[in-house]
Design an enzyme around this catalytic site. Structure first.
Site, short mmCIF file in Angstrom:
data_model
loop_
_atom_site.label_atom_id
_atom_site.label_comp_id
_atom_site.label_asym_id
_atom_site.label_seq_id
_atom_site.Cartn_x
_atom_site.Cartn_y
_atom_site.Cartn_z
N HIS A 264 -8.60 12.02 -1.43
CA HIS A 264 -8.28 12.19 -2.86
C HIS A 264 -7.98 13.67 -3.10
O HIS A 264 -7.02 14.19 -2.57
CB HIS A 264 -9.48 11.65 -3.66
N HIS A 305 0.60 7.88 -0.44
CA HIS A 305 -0.15 7.76 -1.69
C HIS A 305 -0.47 6.30 -1.93
O HIS A 305 0.34 5.44 -1.62
CB HIS A 305 0.68 8.32 -2.86
N ASP A 363 -0.01 17.09 -3.23
CA ASP A 363 -0.98 17.96 -2.56
C ASP A 363 -0.34 18.75 -1.42
O ASP A 363 -0.81 19.83 -1.08
CB ASP A 363 -2.15 17.13 -2.03
N1 ACO Z 1 -0.15 9.69 8.05
C1 ACO Z 1 0.09 8.68 8.93
N2 ACO Z 1 0.05 7.36 8.63
C2 ACO Z 1 -0.28 7.06 7.37
C3 ACO Z 1 -0.54 8.03 6.39
C4 ACO Z 1 -0.47 9.39 6.77
N3 ACO Z 1 -0.71 10.38 5.89
N4 ACO Z 1 -0.84 7.44 5.22
C5 ACO Z 1 -0.76 6.12 5.44
N5 ACO Z 1 -0.42 5.90 6.73
C6 ACO Z 1 -0.20 4.57 7.34
C7 ACO Z 1 -1.50 3.86 7.63
O1 ACO Z 1 -1.99 4.14 8.90
C8 ACO Z 1 -1.11 2.42 7.44
O2 ACO Z 1 -0.47 2.00 8.61
P1 ACO Z 1 -0.56 0.45 9.10
O3 ACO Z 1 0.19 -0.33 8.04
O4 ACO Z 1 0.13 0.45 10.41
O5 ACO Z 1 -2.01 0.11 9.16
C9 ACO Z 1 -0.05 2.45 6.34
O6 ACO Z 1 0.52 3.78 6.39
C10 ACO Z 1 -0.61 2.22 4.96
O7 ACO Z 1 -1.70 3.10 4.78
P2 ACO Z 1 -2.98 2.75 3.91
O8 ACO Z 1 -4.10 3.67 4.29
O9 ACO Z 1 -3.26 1.29 3.96
O10 ACO Z 1 -2.44 3.08 2.46
P3 ACO Z 1 -3.28 3.51 1.27
O11 ACO Z 1 -2.44 3.25 0.10
O12 ACO Z 1 -4.63 2.92 1.30
O13 ACO Z 1 -3.44 5.09 1.57
C11 ACO Z 1 -3.72 7.37 1.30
C12 ACO Z 1 -3.15 6.10 0.72
C13 ACO Z 1 -5.25 7.27 1.45
C14 ACO Z 1 -3.42 8.51 0.31
C15 ACO Z 1 -3.09 7.67 2.67
O14 ACO Z 1 -1.68 7.70 2.57
C16 ACO Z 1 -3.61 8.95 3.31
O15 ACO Z 1 -4.68 8.95 3.91
N6 ACO Z 1 -2.84 10.08 3.15
C17 ACO Z 1 -3.28 11.37 3.63
C18 ACO Z 1 -4.26 11.98 2.67
C19 ACO Z 1 -3.60 12.47 1.39
O16 ACO Z 1 -2.61 13.16 1.43
N7 ACO Z 1 -4.21 12.12 0.27
C20 ACO Z 1 -3.74 12.57 -1.03
C21 ACO Z 1 -3.47 11.46 -1.95
S1 ACO Z 1 -2.75 12.11 -3.41
C22 ACO Z 1 -4.00 12.53 -4.45
O17 ACO Z 1 -5.15 12.16 -4.33
C23 ACO Z 1 -3.61 13.43 -5.55
#
Ligand code: ACO
Length: 429
Positions: A264, A305, A363
């Site tokens: 987050h 996201h 971010d």
């Molecule tokens: N790098 C690599 N792979 C990723 C990333 C990433 N940053 N984000 C998602 N994926 C992949 C996952 O591994 C998943 O793959 P799969 O379908 O093969 O299992 C797929 O994309 C979907 O990801 P989920 O985690 O299910 O998506 P969710 O919507 O739950 O995740 C999240 C969102 C937590 C923000 C995620 O993208 C992440 O961890 N990003 C990095 C952290 C980040 O930048 N957070 C900031 C959010 S913005 C904010 O809070 C203002």
């Protein structure tokens, strides 16, 4: 408004459920009465659940739209300023010139903290994470304002909102000053909200201080872009805590705790840590491969996201500001920023990121911008919390001003069925 009915058939019984329509966004199936049927719904991570009704912020993640009280974030970021946005989020309308002037005066009136608050800082180690200090100090504010803690009194709620928004920059800057061993700088009420914050961060009592207006504008934009984001993890935490009747300072403190995590608000700090770990442009491909490997837990921080499956509209604006700041201070060629831009370029062309709709989020760019301004990485999430305070307060106030219920999610229990206690002497190792 009910637009149609959904029918749910379980065994030989059919339940009719209302489908409600908001002013924007998908229809919402009202399952309030479902528990009477003997069933709960299972929704890991609340992907499909609306836990409240709200008029504050709207997001269309597929189209990349973000509206505060109906106004597009791009317009607010380019034409408004943070305090005007605060007024809008809290009151629902943009202020008239007089309302704006009065609001700025009221916020300025609440920028100082009680002298006793300074003593709290001395209780922390100098190397404490500033978020740890902030959670504690903001929660402690409830010990100072007994006179205005009646959550059912709209005037008390309004004063608490002003106090929180007014004091957050002071508390945040004090976290930084404490960590570097410099004296706390008192707020300067003739400065703008963002300018005052930078002044309290960087000025010292021994010399005059002035800062490049491009950097002030960038900080103000970061505040606007982070001011609210509907029912995200920290805002939902604030609402859940608030639904118990807890005071606003305790609720905001809970929100700060939830914001801290790297999935987050901690993401912008994680972006910089990741860039430092990658270290050199020649290592980018190795890290991209790790991010794509399903057996590796590494993720590209600042990408993806939960809601935006298109370019985050805040990221577009922040990208622009990021380049303005890098130009203004001549840092475009610094190795870490060159690395960030190359990572952005490669990830945006990579099939894995394209297919999964993983775009750079706000971010990614705010982390780079804050770092270029000289803000230490452990202060990034603190700045996010400072900006998000208005959103938390607006959402909390909206909840308390309307009929609400204690928040209490259910569970799908998969533990032991009932069993008898066994005396310790009768248990085998
Ligand atoms: N790098 C690599 N792979 C990723 C990333 C990433 N940053 N984000 C998602 N994926 C992949 C996952 O591994 C998943 O793959 P799969 O379908 O093969 O299992 C797929 O994309 C979907 O990801 P989920 O985690 O299910 O998506 P969710 O919507 O739950 O995740 C999240 C969102 C937590 C923000 C995620 O993208 C992440 O961890 N990003 C990095 C952290 C980040 O930048 N957070 C900031 C959010 S913005 C904010 O809070 C203002």
């Amino acid at each position: 408004m009910v637009i149609k009915k959904a029918r749910l058939t379980i065994d030989d019984k059919t339940l009719e459920l209302d489908i409600l329509s908001g002013s924007l966004g998908p229809g919402v199936i009202d399952i309030n009465s479902l528990f009477k049927s003997g069933y709960f719904t299972y929704d890991l991570g609340f992907n499909s659940t609306a836990a409240c009704e709200s008029k504050i912020t709207f997001i269309d993640g597929d189209k990349g739209v973000l509206l505060y009280r109906g106004y597009p974030i791009e317009q607010l970021a380019s034409q408004s300023n943070f305090l005007e946005v605060c007024y809008l989020l809290l009151n629902g309308e943009l202020p008239t010139p007089k309302q704006y002037q009065d609001f700025c005066k009221e916020i300025a009136h609440h920028t100082m903290v009680h002298e006793q608050i300074s003593n709290f800082y001395n209780g922390f180690r100098r190397d404490a994470h500033p978020m740890a200090i902030m959670v504690g100090v903001v929660g402690a504010l409830s010990a100072f304002y007994h006179d205005t803690l009646d959550i059912n009194n709209p005037e008390h709620r309004a004063i608490s909102a002003l106090r929180l928004i007014g004091k957050m920059p002071t508390i945040a800057a004090m976290c930084y000053k404490y960590s570097i061993g410099q004296p706390f700088m008192p707020p300067q009420n003739h400065l703008s909200y963002a300018d005052n914050f930078l002044h309290m961060m960087y000025a010292t009592p021994c010399e005059k201080f002035a800062i490049n207006p491009v950097l002030v504008r960038a900080i103000d934009r970061i505040f606007i872009l982070h001011a609210d984001h509907e029912q995200n993890a920290s805002t939902s935490t604030v609402r859940l805590a608030g639904s118990t009747g807890a005071n606003p300072f305790a609720c905001i403190s809970a929100g700060i705790g939830a914001l801290w995590g790297p999935a987050h608000g901690g993401a912008n700090e994680a972006v910089l840590n990741m860039l430092q770990e990658i270290g050199d442009i020649k290592h980018i491909n190795k890290y991209i491969a790790r991010a794509k490997d399903p057996n590796d837990t590494f993720r590209l921080m600042g990408f993806g996201h939960r809601v935006y499956k298109n370019y985050d509209p805040r990221a577009k604006v922040m990208r622009e500001t990021c380049h303005e700041v890098l130009d203004a201070i001549g840092l475009h060629d610094a190795p870490i920023f060159k690395l960030a831009m190359e990572l952005e370029r490669i990830a945006l062309q990579d099939d894995y990121f394209i297919e999964k709709k993983l775009y750079p989020n706000v971010d990614f760019y705010s982390g780079i911008t804050l770092s270029a301004i000289g803000i230490p990485t452990n202060m990034f999430t603190v700045i996010f919390a400072l900006a998000r305070t208005v959103g938390w307060v607006a959402q909390w106030n909206e909840m308390i001003s309307n009929p609400y219920r204690l928040g209490r999610p259910r569970q799908l229990y998969t533990g032991y069925k009932e069993r008898d206690y066994k005396d310790i002497q009768k248990r085998n190792d």
